[in-house]
Enzyme design. Sequence first.
Site, short mmCIF file in Angstrom:
data_model
loop_
_atom_site.label_atom_id
_atom_site.label_comp_id
_atom_site.label_asym_id
_atom_site.label_seq_id
_atom_site.Cartn_x
_atom_site.Cartn_y
_atom_site.Cartn_z
N THR A 9 -3.81 5.75 3.28
CA THR A 9 -2.46 6.22 2.94
C THR A 9 -2.43 6.94 1.60
OG1 THR A 9 -1.73 4.20 4.08
CG2 THR A 9 -0.04 5.47 2.98
N LYS A 35 0.84 -1.21 0.00
CA LYS A 35 0.00 0.00 0.00
C LYS A 35 0.87 1.25 0.00
CE LYS A 35 0.42 1.45 4.48
NZ LYS A 35 0.76 2.82 4.98
O1 LIG Z 1 2.97 7.69 6.90
P1 LIG Z 1 2.89 6.39 6.13
O2 LIG Z 1 2.65 6.58 4.67
O3 LIG Z 1 4.08 5.51 6.44
O4 LIG Z 1 1.57 5.62 6.67
C1 LIG Z 1 1.49 5.36 8.06
C2 LIG Z 1 0.64 4.12 8.28
O5 LIG Z 1 1.15 3.00 7.60
C3 LIG Z 1 -0.81 4.35 7.94
O6 LIG Z 1 -1.56 3.18 8.20
#
Ligand SMILES: O=P(O)(O)OC[C@H](O)CO
Length: 332
Positions: free
Chosen positions: A248, A191
Amino acid sequence: MNKKIAVLGAGSWGTALAILAARNGCQTLLWGHNPKHMALLTQDHENKRYLPGWIFPENLTITSDLADVSAFCNLVLVSVPSHAFKDTLIKLKTHLSNGLQIAWATKGFNPDNGSLLHEVVADIFSPQTPAALLSGPSFAAEVAAELPTAITIASSQPDFANHLADILHSERFRTYTNSDLIGVEVGGAVKNVMAIAAGIADGLGFGANTRAALITRGLNEIIRLGVKLGGRQETFMGLAGLGDLILTCTDNQSRNRRFGLALGQGKDTAAAIQEIDQEIEGISAAKETFLLAKKYGVDMPITEQTYKVLYEGLTPLAAVQNLLAREQKAES
Ligand SMILES: O=P(O)(O)OC[C@H](O)CO
Ligand SMILES: NC(=O)c1ccc[n+]([C@@H]2O[C@H](COP(=O)([O-])OP(=O)(O)OC[C@H]3O[C@@H](n4cnc5c(N)ncnc54)[C@H](O)[C@@H]3O)[C@@H](O)[C@H]2O)c1
């Protein structure tokens, strides 16, 4: 609840999880690898660098000495970045192995070879070691603020998943258990690649239609790879798949999305990384996912174009144009 847990990794996520566990009544130890940083946490009773504004509960203690972990408890929750995961477990093993129960909240692959992190745990400790992964749509700052959040705890050992759920569950942090460790791991890792792609599209000035298309086709890519690696298709429609993907790809709290935005707006990779100054797991995940897709013959066009932007100098606009130029076909 006289329970204990040691959280390894004093970044935004480890700090938020440690605060959560302590608020739930756990005696909680938070370990970080940087003694100077941990001295500041001890002095300030907060993590001003990664999670400012949230004072630690009194039952949360700080250390930079892994030896303190084995003296404290045998339940460990690892929340270091994926690039540090294997080395952290190797260091942990010199202090704690017998009776260890290990969970992790790291989203990514083993950068050595693209293996899944549960395989790293099994290699360093044992396939019989109680192991669970915590993943899902969860920004650290919102968890610290006790905004309602739901996450998945995945394990092949349901008793351990339920034990961890008991410790972390609260009205504001709802834990759901899942037996599909592989599916949850792949969802959480890939993701981040799609979030970079969605950020790039928005940074280039494309619209909500484009973002929705990227999210939808990105989910399709995640499912194809995840099922090929042994995950269950339905897992990717859950919190660790669709839930985390939507979060995200659409909210600027995401480091991965903001990184993509910066690239789309014309910044180079180095400048974008410097601007964000926190872990951006999607950068390494883009390479590892691209290599896994090649290895297993899985068509992942969004992943491929994102990889080429990050590692082969392809411009963000050319990457989007390459995707738009793909032949018309039946949706699958
Ligand atoms: O800030 P990111 O893109 O690493 O996203 C944080 C978490 O994985 C959200 O679920
Ligand atoms: N921040 C969130 O909202 C969030 C939410 C869910 C999951 N995660 C995941 O949590 C994991 C940790 O990321 P984060 O968001 O806390 O990152 P962060 O950038 O907030 O903090 C990274 C932490 O890792 C530490 N670190 C760096 N190199 C290290 C090493 N070699 N050994 C040990 N520690 C090291 C840093 O000192 C820092 O404390 C990532 O896999 C991320 O995807 C983050």
